[in-house]
Design an enzyme around this catalytic site. Structure first.
Site: not given
Length: 745
Positions: A50-51, A53-57, A179
């Site tokens: 799904l996506g 980011g900086t802190f996880g998949v 954020d």
């Protein structure tokens, strides 16, 4: 690790009155109040990504137990010193205290043991932690990028109302999200909005926001490396560290405008550029009294001359009430900025059309941030078709033209060198307009006809179009009656399906025109005699007349054969090819053999054919070799230069240096003597606030507030009874033991 259901921080009575209705957490604890053993990845079937980011998949998955759809987020450990990511610990700790329908909850935790070949691998290969949350069918970025989805005003009000209720609940619990952006706002098929990604959230100190009383907090300094740059408020850009809950309201204002524009409104390339475009939208920082006291003077000075343009920019796409709400959310002074309660009581939500209920929201197509590129290609494709679609019917003939589709040339593509992907041929484009007759309709003439002075098209055509028609007619006449041209689109399709080899073999059997029966294309040996100029043949007294007649016959055959050569290049390119004195296009051989009027060209040795009466000595030619020329030292010319021309051995030696391109060398020498003075570009100073969103540098150890978070996370007596807690403590002890033993070695 376990999460205790229903655990909340004690709150005073005055805080409860500002809470919005909440729903129970979808967690089923055991009799002691603990969640059971953490699940494994094998308990879920991963469907798609799904996506990231900086802190996880984040991945979409399906539970094998009950078949429900979930989102699994892998927690990335950025620092090798940490056994468990501090950002994930902070996010889980905060979400454990939040219970609201517009806040994303954690359903389950997953732990995977590391696969180790020996005991020392635990230092580099630790177990992986995952959080399991309910699956949300869309995020706001995907909805805005999807060309099939157009949000109505009532739907926008419903989204904004839920977003403000969720952030108001977070602020009442004394937390900063830090954020807020479109990618962290999720919407389900039931129309319920949820705020996600609390990895940067922190507790704040101070009063909670009150109606008409401004923001809350502002009593403790925090890091400035928060909030994605496009949604970063001006106080953080100018260096404020004791910021308040107003930082989240600025991000909500950016999202609010994005719901109308479909894309981010403040796209900065750096912090200085971001501050400049912010001041260009909302006005000069001179209107904000405390702005001059903030440390980042460079960002402050770049907006002193800016004028406010917010109302003028959004007047055509937003109603008056929406612009007024946006102006209140995007206010420079954070203490004058609307808080969540002020925004919820704005007249924008009480005027028609009223906000829809979540149950009244349509079931949107699943759209996520990862689908952004796919939606962009789809949007570009639809835009290209809409721009090239003619207003009336199209005559399905590749060579038909009309004044209503005069933007497209006869051969497909645009006129005047403009490349387009549209062709009016039946195979490339199908128009759905019903044909209708017009009084001024005319029959398309063939391309060989001359222009009729009574043709009505002459009134609507430019000089460029008329010049193109004359060039097409000339190319048609030069082709000798045989149309060997293949449209560009058809050629491209043939190359895609069968390659260029099959295309070239298709025309191998073509024969020249006006050639006697039994004759074939001239051989290379005959071409060598044809390449001799007329002056050279006359200068040979011993050459028989038969040879000249044969050469003239072969020259005639070649000239006829040139016209039927299979050439798939467009007629425009053929028109630009060089021609001889008779107007015939030159091939590579004929171009080499064509003599100039004022300069004689020596024949290459390998193309000469000895004839009767011509001796070998006469056919010999001096050997050519490359010559290195010594050039005097100069500022612009190197000492030794390799000549690009071929010099004969019999040529005279010259002491003057040969310059291949005097104009370029002269310019270089002039520029070296008097170099131009270029204006210096202003340097953009890159401060520490230019970094990406991260909170790891200041929180890399368990001291200060992190120690408080950890104690709060692990201090409960019931929590210590959990098997998950024991697993984490055991892994921490193993890591410290093996890490200490590894260092001692």
């Amino acid at each position: 690790m376990s999460v205790i259901a229903g655990h909340h921080v004690p709150r005073s009575n005055d805080q409860r009155q500002y809470d919005t209705p909440s729903v129970p957490i979808n967690i089923a604890p055991d009799s002691e109040g603990h969640i059971h053993e953490m699940s494994r990845l094998k308990d879920y079937e991963v469907i798609e990504k799904l996506g990231q980011g900086t802190f996880g998949v984040v991945q979409k998955a399906k539970s094998k137990k009950d078949g429900s759809l979930v989102a699994i987020k892998q927690l990335i450990n950025h620092s090798a010193k940490e056994g468990f990511p501090i950002t994930a610990m902070r996010e889980i700790t905060i979400l454990k205290q939040l219970n609201h329908k517009n806040i994303l909850t954690i359903q389950d935790m997953i732990f995977e043991e590391p696969k180790m070949s020996n005991r020392t691998d635990i230092i580099t290969m630790r177990g992986s932690f995952y959080t399991v949350t309910p699956y949300m069918s869309s995020d706001l970025v995907g909805l805005l990028e999807n060309p099939k989805i157009k949000l109505e005003l009532g739907q926008i009000k419903c989204i904004m109302q839920q977003l403000l209720k969720g952030i108001q609940y977070v602020h009442n619990q004394k937390f900063l999200h830090r954020d807020i952006k479109a990618a962290n706002i999720l919407i389900g098929q039931d129309g319920v909005l949820k705020i996600a990604d609390f990895g940067l959230a922190r507790i704040y100190h101070g009063n909670v926001p009150r109606l008409g009383m401004g923001p809350g907090g502002g009593e403790k300094a925090y890091t400035g490396l928060v909030v994605t740059r496009w949604y970063r408020p001006p106080e953080i850009l100018l260096g404020e560290r004791k910021y308040t809950t107003a930082v989240d309201l600025w991000g909500i204002g950016c999202v609010f405008a994005e719901l109308f524009t479909g894309k981010p409104i403040l796209v900065g390339k750096s912090d200085s550029h971001q501050a400049q475009i912010v001041f260009e939208l909302v006005g000069s920082p001179l209107t904000w009294t405390d702005a001059a006291k903030l440390p980042n003077k460079n960002e402050y000075s770049c907006g002193l001359a800016c004028k406010r343009s917010l109302e003028a920019k959004f007047a055509s796409i937003m109603p008056t009430e929406a612009i007024d709400l946006l102006s209140g959310l995007l206010t420079l002074d954070p203490f004058k900025r609307l808080n969540a309660l002020d925004a919820l009581n704005h007249k924008f939500f009480s005027t028609d059309p009223l906000p829809l209920l979540p149950t009244q929201m349509p079931k949107f197509e699943e759209s996520h941030e990862i689908d952004k590129e796919r939606f962009k290609k789809l949007k570009d494709k639809e835009q290209a078709v809409s721009e090239l679609k003619p207003p009336t019917e199209i005559r399905y003939d590749n060579h038909s033209e009309s004044r209503y589709n005069a933007d497209h040339s006869t051969f497909g593509g645009g006129v005047g060198g403009k490349e387009t992907s549209f062709s009016s041929g039946k195979s490339d484009y199908i128009d759905h307009y019903e044909p209708r007759a017009r009084r001024d309709h005319y029959e398309p003439r063939i391309r060989n006809d001359n222009k009729d002075s009574n043709d009505v098209r002459g009134e609507f055509e430019s000089a460029t179009r008329q010049e193109q028609r004359r060039r097409d007619i000339q190319n048609r006449l030069d082709a000798g009656g045989m149309d060997t041209y293949i449209p560009k689109t058809t050629t491209a399709k043939l190359r895609e399906h069968s390659g260029t080899e099959s295309l070239s073999k298709k025309y191998d059997n073509y024969q020249p025109i006006n050639v006697s029966r039994g004759s074939k294309s001239p051989s290379p040996s005959k071409l060598s005699s044809i390449s001799q100029s007329k002056a050279d043949l006359i200068s040979k007294p011993s050459a028989p007349k038969v040879a000249s007649r044969e050469s003239s016959l072969e020259r005639k055959q070649v000239s006829n054969g040139i016209r039927t050569t299979t050439d798939v290049e467009p007629p425009r390119a053929r028109a630009r090819r060089p021609t001889d004195m008779f107007g015939r296009p030159l091939t590579s051989n004929s171009t080499q053999a064509q003599p100039t009027r004022n300069k004689s060209v020596e024949r290459p040795k390998d193309l000469e054919k000895p004839t009767n009466g011509v001796t070998e000595d006469r056919n010999k030619k001096p050997v050519l070799e490359e010559k290195k020329e010594v050039v005097k030292p100069n500022l612009a010319i190197p000492k030794i230069k390799k000549s690009s021309s071929l010099v004969s051995l019999s040529s005279r030696s010259s002491t003057t240096p040969v310059i291949s391109n005097p104009s370029k060398v002269t310019k270089r020498a002039a520029s070296s003597v008097t170099p131009p003075v270029l204006p210096k570009k202003p340097k953009i100073s890159k401060t520490s606030s230019e970094s990406e969103v991260s909170d790891l540098e200041e929180d890399s150890d368990f001291t200060g507030e992190n120690a408080t978070v950890f104690e709060r996370f692990m201090a409960l007596e019931q929590l210590q009874k959990s098997p998950v807690y024991k697993r984490i403590i055991n892994e921490k002890m193993r890591f410290e033991k093996l890490s200490g033993g590894h260092k001692s070695m």
